[in-house]
Design a protein around this motif. Structure first.
Motif, PDB file in Angstrom:
ATOM      1  N   TYR D   9       0.831  -1.204   0.000  1.00 20.11           N
ATOM      2  CA  TYR D   9       0.000   0.000   0.000  1.00 20.11           C
ATOM      3  C   TYR D   9       0.865   1.253   0.000  1.00 20.11           C
ATOM      4  CZ  TYR D   9      -4.519  -2.298   0.661  1.00 20.11           C
ATOM      5  OH  TYR D   9      -5.665  -3.023   0.477  1.00 20.11           O
ATOM      6  N   GLU D  10       1.889   1.231   0.815  1.00 19.94           N
ATOM      7  CA  GLU D  10       2.753   2.407   0.922  1.00 19.94           C
ATOM      8  C   GLU D  10       3.388   2.736  -0.434  1.00 19.94           C
ATOM      9  OE1 GLU D  10       2.807   4.468   3.197  1.00 19.94           O
ATOM     10  OE2 GLU D  10       4.319   5.723   2.230  1.00 19.94           O
ATOM     11  N   GLU D  14       2.827   6.092  -2.497  1.00 20.67           N
ATOM     12  CA  GLU D  14       3.942   6.973  -2.871  1.00 20.67           C
ATOM     13  C   GLU D  14       3.962   7.218  -4.374  1.00 20.67           C
ATOM     14  OE1 GLU D  14       6.322   9.630  -1.747  1.00 20.67           O
ATOM     15  OE2 GLU D  14       5.294   8.305  -0.324  1.00 20.67           O
ATOM     16  N   ALA D  15       3.685   6.165  -5.125  1.00 25.34           N
ATOM     17  CA  ALA D  15       3.687   6.316  -6.584  1.00 25.34           C
ATOM     18  C   ALA D  15       2.612   7.304  -7.027  1.00 25.34           C
ATOM     19  CB  ALA D  15       3.461   4.948  -7.237  1.00 25.34           C
ATOM     20  N   SER D  16       1.439   7.160  -6.468  1.00 24.73           N
ATOM     21  CA  SER D  16       0.346   8.066  -6.850  1.00 24.73           C
ATOM     22  C   SER D  16       0.665   9.501  -6.447  1.00 24.73           C
ATOM     23  CB  SER D  16      -0.957   7.616  -6.192  1.00 24.73           C
ATOM     24  OG  SER D  16      -1.424   6.429  -6.795  1.00 24.73           O
ATOM     25  N   LYS D  17       1.183   9.626  -5.262  1.00 29.37           N
ATOM     26  CA  LYS D  17       1.541  10.959  -4.772  1.00 29.37           C
ATOM     27  C   LYS D  17       2.521  11.638  -5.726  1.00 29.37           C
ATOM     28  CE  LYS D  17       2.173  12.352  -0.022  1.00 29.37           C
ATOM     29  NZ  LYS D  17       2.396  11.944   1.390  1.00 29.37           N
ATOM     30  N   GLN D  18       3.554  10.879  -6.115  1.00 29.07           N
ATOM     31  CA  GLN D  18       4.555  11.434  -7.015  1.00 29.07           C
ATOM     32  C   GLN D  18       3.940  11.801  -8.356  1.00 29.07           C
ATOM     33  OE1 GLN D  18       7.347  12.502  -6.113  1.00 29.07           O
ATOM     34  NE2 GLN D  18       7.108  11.621  -4.072  1.00 29.07           N
ATOM     35  N   LYS D  19       3.066  10.904  -8.833  1.00 34.79           N
ATOM     36  CA  LYS D  19       2.441  11.149 -10.127  1.00 34.79           C
ATOM     37  C   LYS D  19       1.651  12.448 -10.088  1.00 34.79           C
ATOM     38  CE  LYS D  19      -0.322   7.840 -11.491  1.00 34.79           C
ATOM     39  NZ  LYS D  19      -0.842   6.583 -12.070  1.00 34.79           N
ATOM     40  N   ILE D  20       0.904  12.630  -9.009  1.00 34.81           N
ATOM     41  CA  ILE D  20       0.084  13.838  -8.882  1.00 34.81           C
ATOM     42  C   ILE D  20       0.966  15.077  -8.733  1.00 34.81           C
ATOM     43  CG2 ILE D  20      -1.529  15.035  -7.362  1.00 34.81           C
ATOM     44  CD1 ILE D  20      -2.714  12.208  -6.752  1.00 34.81           C
ATOM     45  N   MET D  21       1.987  14.959  -7.893  1.00 35.30           N
ATOM     46  CA  MET D  21       2.847  16.126  -7.679  1.00 35.30           C
ATOM     47  C   MET D  21       3.568  16.528  -8.970  1.00 35.30           C
ATOM     48  SD  MET D  21       4.354  15.299  -3.868  1.00 35.30           S
ATOM     49  CE  MET D  21       5.382  16.748  -3.682  1.00 35.30           C
ATOM     50  N   GLN D  22       4.030  15.526  -9.699  1.00 32.62           N
ATOM     51  CA  GLN D  22       4.722  15.826 -10.948  1.00 32.62           C
ATOM     52  C   GLN D  22       3.772  16.494 -11.950  1.00 32.62           C
ATOM     53  OE1 GLN D  22       7.821  15.827 -11.542  1.00 32.62           O
ATOM     54  NE2 GLN D  22       7.520  16.532 -13.640  1.00 32.62           N
ATOM     55  N   ALA D  23       2.582  15.922 -12.064  1.00 32.99           N
ATOM     56  CA  ALA D  23       1.599  16.493 -12.990  1.00 32.99           C
ATOM     57  C   ALA D  23       1.257  17.920 -12.574  1.00 32.99           C
ATOM     58  CB  ALA D  23       0.334  15.627 -13.007  1.00 32.99           C
ATOM     59  N   ALA D  24       1.069  18.113 -11.286  1.00 35.90           N
ATOM     60  CA  ALA D  24       0.684  19.440 -10.797  1.00 35.90           C
ATOM     61  C   ALA D  24       1.793  20.453 -11.068  1.00 35.90           C
ATOM     62  CB  ALA D  24       0.377  19.371  -9.307  1.00 35.90           C
ATOM     63  N   LEU D  25       3.031  20.023 -10.816  1.00 41.87           N
ATOM     64  CA  LEU D  25       4.151  20.954 -11.042  1.00 41.87           C
ATOM     65  C   LEU D  25       4.184  21.407 -12.496  1.00 41.87           C
ATOM     66  CD1 LEU D  25       6.600  22.421 -10.022  1.00 41.87           C
ATOM     67  CD2 LEU D  25       7.955  20.353 -10.340  1.00 41.87           C
ATOM     68  N   GLN D  40      -7.573  19.683 -14.582  1.00 43.78           N
ATOM     69  CA  GLN D  40      -6.459  19.656 -15.525  1.00 43.78           C
ATOM     70  C   GLN D  40      -5.310  18.807 -14.974  1.00 43.78           C
ATOM     71  OE1 GLN D  40      -5.686  23.806 -15.814  1.00 43.78           O
ATOM     72  NE2 GLN D  40      -7.276  24.185 -17.357  1.00 43.78           N
ATOM     73  N   ILE D  41      -5.016  19.009 -13.721  1.00 48.46           N
ATOM     74  CA  ILE D  41      -3.910  18.272 -13.108  1.00 48.46           C
ATOM     75  C   ILE D  41      -4.191  16.777 -13.126  1.00 48.46           C
ATOM     76  CG2 ILE D  41      -2.683  17.857 -10.939  1.00 48.46           C
ATOM     77  CD1 ILE D  41      -3.209  20.863 -10.315  1.00 48.46           C
ATOM     78  N   ALA D  42      -5.411  16.423 -12.698  1.00 48.60           N
ATOM     79  CA  ALA D  42      -5.766  15.007 -12.651  1.00 48.60           C
ATOM     80  C   ALA D  42      -5.688  14.399 -14.047  1.00 48.60           C
ATOM     81  CB  ALA D  42      -7.168  14.844 -12.081  1.00 48.60           C
ATOM     82  N   SER D  48      -7.857  10.102 -11.429  1.00 45.86           N
ATOM     83  CA  SER D  48      -9.199  10.661 -11.306  1.00 45.86           C
ATOM     84  C   SER D  48      -9.163  11.978 -10.535  1.00 45.86           C
ATOM     85  CB  SER D  48     -10.111   9.697 -10.573  1.00 45.86           C
ATOM     86  OG  SER D  48      -9.818   9.711  -9.205  1.00 45.86           O
ATOM     87  N   LEU D  49     -10.221  12.727 -10.730  1.00 47.00           N
ATOM     88  CA  LEU D  49     -10.335  14.037 -10.105  1.00 47.00           C
ATOM     89  C   LEU D  49     -10.135  13.977  -8.587  1.00 47.00           C
ATOM     90  CD1 LEU D  49     -13.451  16.281 -10.812  1.00 47.00           C
ATOM     91  CD2 LEU D  49     -12.003  16.481  -8.822  1.00 47.00           C
ATOM     92  N   GLY D  50     -10.808  13.021  -7.985  1.00 44.28           N
ATOM     93  CA  GLY D  50     -10.840  13.007  -6.526  1.00 44.28           C
ATOM     94  C   GLY D  50      -9.596  12.442  -5.871  1.00 44.28           C
ATOM     95  N   LEU D  51      -8.765  11.790  -6.646  1.00 43.51           N
ATOM     96  CA  LEU D  51      -7.631  11.099  -6.019  1.00 43.51           C
ATOM     97  C   LEU D  51      -6.710  12.057  -5.285  1.00 43.51           C
ATOM     98  CD1 LEU D  51      -6.425   8.358  -5.571  1.00 43.51           C
ATOM     99  CD2 LEU D  51      -4.993   8.695  -7.569  1.00 43.51           C
ATOM    100  N   MET D  52      -6.584  13.248  -5.826  1.00 46.39           N
ATOM    101  CA  MET D  52      -5.715  14.237  -5.180  1.00 46.39           C
ATOM    102  C   MET D  52      -6.062  14.400  -3.710  1.00 46.39           C
ATOM    103  SD  MET D  52      -5.228  18.236  -5.738  1.00 46.39           S
ATOM    104  CE  MET D  52      -5.918  18.480  -4.090  1.00 46.39           C
TER     105      MET D  52
END
Lengths: 197, 197, 197, 197
Positions: D9-10, D14-25, D40-42, D48-52
């Motif tokens: 799970y961890e 972590e992978a999702s977090k990185q993916k979101i942060m990279q996309a957002a940046l 747009q970021i998602a 998905s929209l809500g994952l953030m």
DNA sequence: TATGAATGAGCGTTCATTCAT
DNA sequence: AATGAATGAACGCTCATTCAT
């Protein structure tokens, strides 16, 4: 990693179900059905989010299950109350036991009253609540008839409304003078003055 | 420099406000506050989604505005009821007018009762509702004192609960025998038997 | 109800336009372009919401108009700065006048710098800003050439960046030691040590 | 009782977090923070929209997380730069590494500079950025003192502004002659002519 | 059985823009 | 020229529900 003896499964299932229902009842009472989230309930009950859906089809299904279970408890208590000898004693017992039940199942009654006033939710529990309403009225009417009340039907509705109203005021109002009000209630409805009027 | 006159704008504003408040009251009554969406209200009122925010800061603000308006109507009716000559007449008028108001403002009472039982929402309308509750109890107690009731405080709570209970049963139950129950209510509380007991 | 002599119209138009642009500039500087709403600007300028659209096609159009007007003022000031006799004096004047302009048009520069760093907005003002950038570089390069700087092109970029950086630090930082920094700047770039190196 | 292991799970988290942060940046850098929408970021990140909201409390929280992570990288690089032996070498390394970092974290710096110039957003990242600003000034001042600069405080501000200005011009301007400008910068500030003046 | 990451419809709300007057 | 009521797309965000493991 997850072997279980077959006989333990049912016990685990039941325990999980109860844990979820108890947690849900507490949360529903504290925050209202709409404002309670599945996450809060799962967290409060110490189970995972998804487990709930193993046992209950939906949030509404969980509510229905809780209400049915609580209604059974309540019904059982009412039947117990019917064991007085005279009609007067029965009525006294009924009133007394109603408010004992209210105290013992405060969370449920909190939820019950908020459900009953929420139009959309009333339809979720169609049968049991309606039937129960009717049966209480009938029971009260019977007692009042035995007490030779001149207008037992209207008086039964009135007494029912009174009990309902007192119950709600007692729940919402802090420091409600329940004892004094109940004394007054019994005095008002059980004075053996019916013959006189 | 030839826009509409200030009065014309005011009339438009007032009309839109009323339209939105009326639509909202109906939706709130039908579905409950939480389950009513701004979109439903706007659609039901035949206005655009965003128009509500020209007149009300938020959904909660809209609710408060509706309650305050309705409370004014209710208060006015209650004051009218106080014009009886004897205490008995006053009490009769109070009960009668309460249920007239209930009939005239059914939607509001539906909303009121569901707000009152919803834990979170009780805090939204703190002052007026609490004060009103208290003032009704005081008024009833005064009447009962004038009628030389031996225990006016408890009896006032009891009568209040009865009225509340009847009002709710009348709202939730179809074909509720309101007239008979009210007759019974008056008979029960207005028998001039207090001196005797 | 709204007669006007024809000759007054143009004056009124111009006055309204200026009022709106001034209000917008202040709001944009205080809150940033994105977070400034048309309502805020209209309210701050004391005009109606809709009036803006008589003069400016859109919020962005308003921004462009403001920038163009402010750029004209700025350009005019720069031209004034070019009147020194020696290259050294010209450079001194350019630096001095740049920071005078900065102080006199603080709101504009605030907006300018936030626009320049906002990618989407940079494209709104395409020509003037780019041209202006280039022209400053050219002007600085000319001065440095006259001062016999061995690498006038790179040095012009460097000096431009320095002025830009100081300007921004001076805007964002409270109590920025502008005078000391400018003295140091002139000392660094105007030492007649170029011949020596 | 056979869910994924905690480590699994961890890793997913972590992978999702990185993916979101990279996309957002990337989106923040491309369109600015205000104009970037969660959708747009998602979409850009392929989630998905809500994952953030499973990982970040809000859009602002996401921004802060991105900035903190990037700041750590930047700080690490700066510390590395401090390992020169002489003050001159340290300064050279600081400048060189600054622009290496700029190249490696272009998106972050784009976001950083647009945040810094946007009035409202400056307050979002209050501590780290302010402290960092100060610490750079102090560090530069120390180096210049060691180089026996006659006015190290003003010169440190000036040098800081120069670096900042060059960095921004390098970001906004295509084909910016960074190498030449940096050479010129070092020449200007590192001539061992301080003793002479 | 049990987990929690992932989804996306729908919420309350904002605000640039239009238009009848 | 000037007004401000009205619109509705789009925003940030929540949460019941699904599903691979």
């Amino acid at each position: 990693m997850c072997p279980r003896t077959a006989e333990a499964y049912e016990a685990i299932r039941e325990a999980s179900k109860q844990k979820i229902m108890q947690a849900a009842l507490e949360i529903f009472a504290r925050r209202g059905f709409e404002k309670s989230s599945i996450r809060q309930i799962a967290s409060h009950g110490g189970v995972s989010l998804g487990l709930m859906y193993n046992y209950f089809k939906s949030k509404e299904d969980l509510l229905i299950a809780i209400c049915q279970k609580s209604m059974q408890d309540v019904q059982a208590s009412f039947i117990e109350a019917d064991k007085g000898r005279t009609a007067k004693e029965k009525l006294e017992r009924l009133v007394a036991s109603s408010f004992e039940i209210l105290a013992q199942h405060r969370d449920f009654w909190q939820v019950f009253y908020s459900l009953r006033s929420q139009p959309g939710l009333k339809d979720l529990l169609p049968e049991s609540f309606q039937l129960w309403h009717k049966s209480i009225h009938v029971q009260l009417k019977t007692y009042l008839s035995e007490l030779t009340h001149p207008n037992p039907d209207a008086a039964a509705w009135l007494l029912f409304a009174t009990i309902d109203g007192v119950a709600q005021h007692n729940i919402w109002e802090e420091n409600y003078p329940l004892k004094a009000v109940l004394d007054e209630l019994l005095k008002t409805y059980l004075e053996d003055s019916y013959a006189a009027t």
